[in-house]
Design a protein around this motif. Structure first.
Motif, PDB file in Angstrom:
ATOM      1  N   ASN A 124      -3.469 -10.495   2.481  1.00 41.78           N
ATOM      2  CA  ASN A 124      -2.986  -9.193   2.937  1.00 41.78           C
ATOM      3  C   ASN A 124      -4.135  -8.223   2.785  1.00 41.78           C
ATOM      4  OD1 ASN A 124      -0.415 -10.432   1.291  1.00 41.78           O
ATOM      5  ND2 ASN A 124       0.197  -9.422   3.171  1.00 41.78           N
ATOM      6  N   ARG A 138      -0.595   1.334   6.388  1.00 42.23           N
ATOM      7  CA  ARG A 138      -0.576   0.127   7.224  1.00 42.23           C
ATOM      8  C   ARG A 138      -1.476  -0.959   6.675  1.00 42.23           C
ATOM      9  NH1 ARG A 138      -1.543   2.873  12.773  1.00 42.23           N
ATOM     10  NH2 ARG A 138      -3.392   1.597  12.606  1.00 42.23           N
ATOM     11  N   TRP A 139      -0.881  -2.125   6.475  1.00 46.05           N
ATOM     12  CA  TRP A 139      -1.574  -3.322   6.041  1.00 46.05           C
ATOM     13  C   TRP A 139      -1.271  -4.429   7.026  1.00 46.05           C
ATOM     14  CZ3 TRP A 139      -3.230  -4.946   0.724  1.00 46.05           C
ATOM     15  CH2 TRP A 139      -3.612  -3.844  -0.063  1.00 46.05           C
ATOM     16  N   THR A 141      -0.903  -8.825   7.307  1.00 43.79           N
ATOM     17  CA  THR A 141      -0.758 -10.107   6.620  1.00 43.79           C
ATOM     18  C   THR A 141      -1.388 -11.170   7.502  1.00 43.79           C
ATOM     19  OG1 THR A 141       1.289  -9.432   5.545  1.00 43.79           O
ATOM     20  CG2 THR A 141       0.884 -11.802   5.714  1.00 43.79           C
ATOM     21  N   THR A 148       0.557 -10.300  11.048  1.00 41.13           N
ATOM     22  CA  THR A 148       1.682  -9.385  11.187  1.00 41.13           C
ATOM     23  C   THR A 148       1.387  -8.098  10.438  1.00 41.13           C
ATOM     24  OG1 THR A 148       2.767 -10.407   9.277  1.00 41.13           O
ATOM     25  CG2 THR A 148       3.411 -11.214  11.459  1.00 41.13           C
ATOM     26  N   GLN A 149       2.057  -7.030  10.848  1.00 36.62           N
ATOM     27  CA  GLN A 149       1.873  -5.732  10.212  1.00 36.62           C
ATOM     28  C   GLN A 149       2.857  -5.578   9.053  1.00 36.62           C
ATOM     29  OE1 GLN A 149       1.371  -2.485  12.942  1.00 36.62           O
ATOM     30  NE2 GLN A 149       2.053  -0.993  11.453  1.00 36.62           N
ATOM     31  N   THR A 150       2.402  -4.926   7.999  1.00 37.68           N
ATOM     32  CA  THR A 150       3.240  -4.663   6.840  1.00 37.68           C
ATOM     33  C   THR A 150       2.772  -3.359   6.215  1.00 37.68           C
ATOM     34  OG1 THR A 150       4.149  -5.630   4.809  1.00 37.68           O
ATOM     35  CG2 THR A 150       1.810  -6.038   5.236  1.00 37.68           C
ATOM     36  N   THR A 151       3.192  -3.080   4.999  1.00 36.91           N
ATOM     37  CA  THR A 151       2.738  -1.888   4.272  1.00 36.91           C
ATOM     38  C   THR A 151       2.179  -2.312   2.924  1.00 36.91           C
ATOM     39  OG1 THR A 151       4.848  -1.510   3.154  1.00 36.91           O
ATOM     40  CG2 THR A 151       4.564  -0.474   5.334  1.00 36.91           C
ATOM     41  N   SER A 154       4.948  -2.845   0.398  1.00 37.05           N
ATOM     42  CA  SER A 154       5.584  -4.164   0.512  1.00 37.05           C
ATOM     43  C   SER A 154       4.716  -5.242  -0.114  1.00 37.05           C
ATOM     44  CB  SER A 154       5.843  -4.509   1.980  1.00 37.05           C
ATOM     45  OG  SER A 154       6.796  -3.643   2.525  1.00 37.05           O
ATOM     46  N   VAL A 155       3.426  -5.171   0.111  1.00 41.62           N
ATOM     47  CA  VAL A 155       2.507  -6.158  -0.460  1.00 41.62           C
ATOM     48  C   VAL A 155       2.577  -6.098  -1.980  1.00 41.62           C
ATOM     49  CG1 VAL A 155       0.068  -6.774  -0.747  1.00 41.62           C
ATOM     50  CG2 VAL A 155       0.957  -6.208   1.527  1.00 41.62           C
ATOM     51  N   TRP A 158       6.056  -7.655  -2.973  1.00 45.44           N
ATOM     52  CA  TRP A 158       6.304  -9.068  -2.672  1.00 45.44           C
ATOM     53  C   TRP A 158       5.245 -10.006  -3.220  1.00 45.44           C
ATOM     54  CZ3 TRP A 158      11.060  -9.894  -1.758  1.00 45.44           C
ATOM     55  CH2 TRP A 158      11.820  -8.942  -1.084  1.00 45.44           C
TER      56      TRP A 158
END
Length: 172
Positions: A124, A138-139, A141, A148-151, A154-155, A158
């Motif tokens: 990530n 914005r992060w 994965t 894929t886009q994540t935050t 969230s990283v 999770w």
């Protein structure tokens, strides 16, 4: 330093630090544990049998790479994975003998799997098209060919039990 006051200093260049897991702890606690003074068995010319060892930063790196020791050998020499959750800080204050420096988490490599003998690595990282202070957080994965886009939030949530290598970038 020895109890008589004798001192030995050695400078080394490190590209990463390997941190022991502190169950239920945070990255900051693990870094502090690494940097704390520890007592050693040591025979000094003065007759003392103890001494101490302490790591410090002479200068702070642009990128601080922290390796979390998630694998260990059991007494029967079986490889075991440790899944203790770790509080992943977005920002980290690191001190050196010359100055303090703020670091931002920019990438996490995680090991997904129940043991050290099998598993899968996922990365990530901060979206390279945004600034570190971007409010969108914005992060991306990277999972083999799938991106894929994540935050970052969230990283950090999770990956608490799977984070293996953390990359912190110094803020200037």
């Amino acid at each position: 330093m020895c109890s008589c006051g004798a001192r030995s200093t050695r400078e080394e260049d490190f590209t990463n630090l390997s941190l022991n897991l502190v169950p239920g702890g945070s990255i900051l606690e693990m870094l502090q544990d690494y940097l704390k003074e520890t007592e050693l068995d040591f025979r000094c010319d003065c007759g003392s049998s103890t001494s101490s060892l302490q790591y410090t930063f002479a200068t702070l790196p642009k990128v601080l790479i922290l390796h979390l020791k998630r694998f260990r050998f059991t007494p029967s020499l079986q490889l075991e994975k440790l899944s203790d959750p770790v509080d992943l800080f977005r920002e980290l204050l690191v001190t050196s003998s010359r100055a303090d420096g703020w670091y931002s988490l920019v990438s996490v490599i995680s090991h997904l799997g129940s043991s050290g003998n099998k598993g899968h690595y996922v990365s990530n990282g901060v979206d390279p098209d945004v600034e570190l202070d971007d409010p969108a957080d914005r992060w991306l994965t990277y999972n083999d060919s799938l991106v894929t886009q994540t935050t970052g939030a969230s990283v950090r949530k999770w990956r608490q039990e799977t984070a293996y290598i953390l990359f912190y970038q110094r803020r200037m």
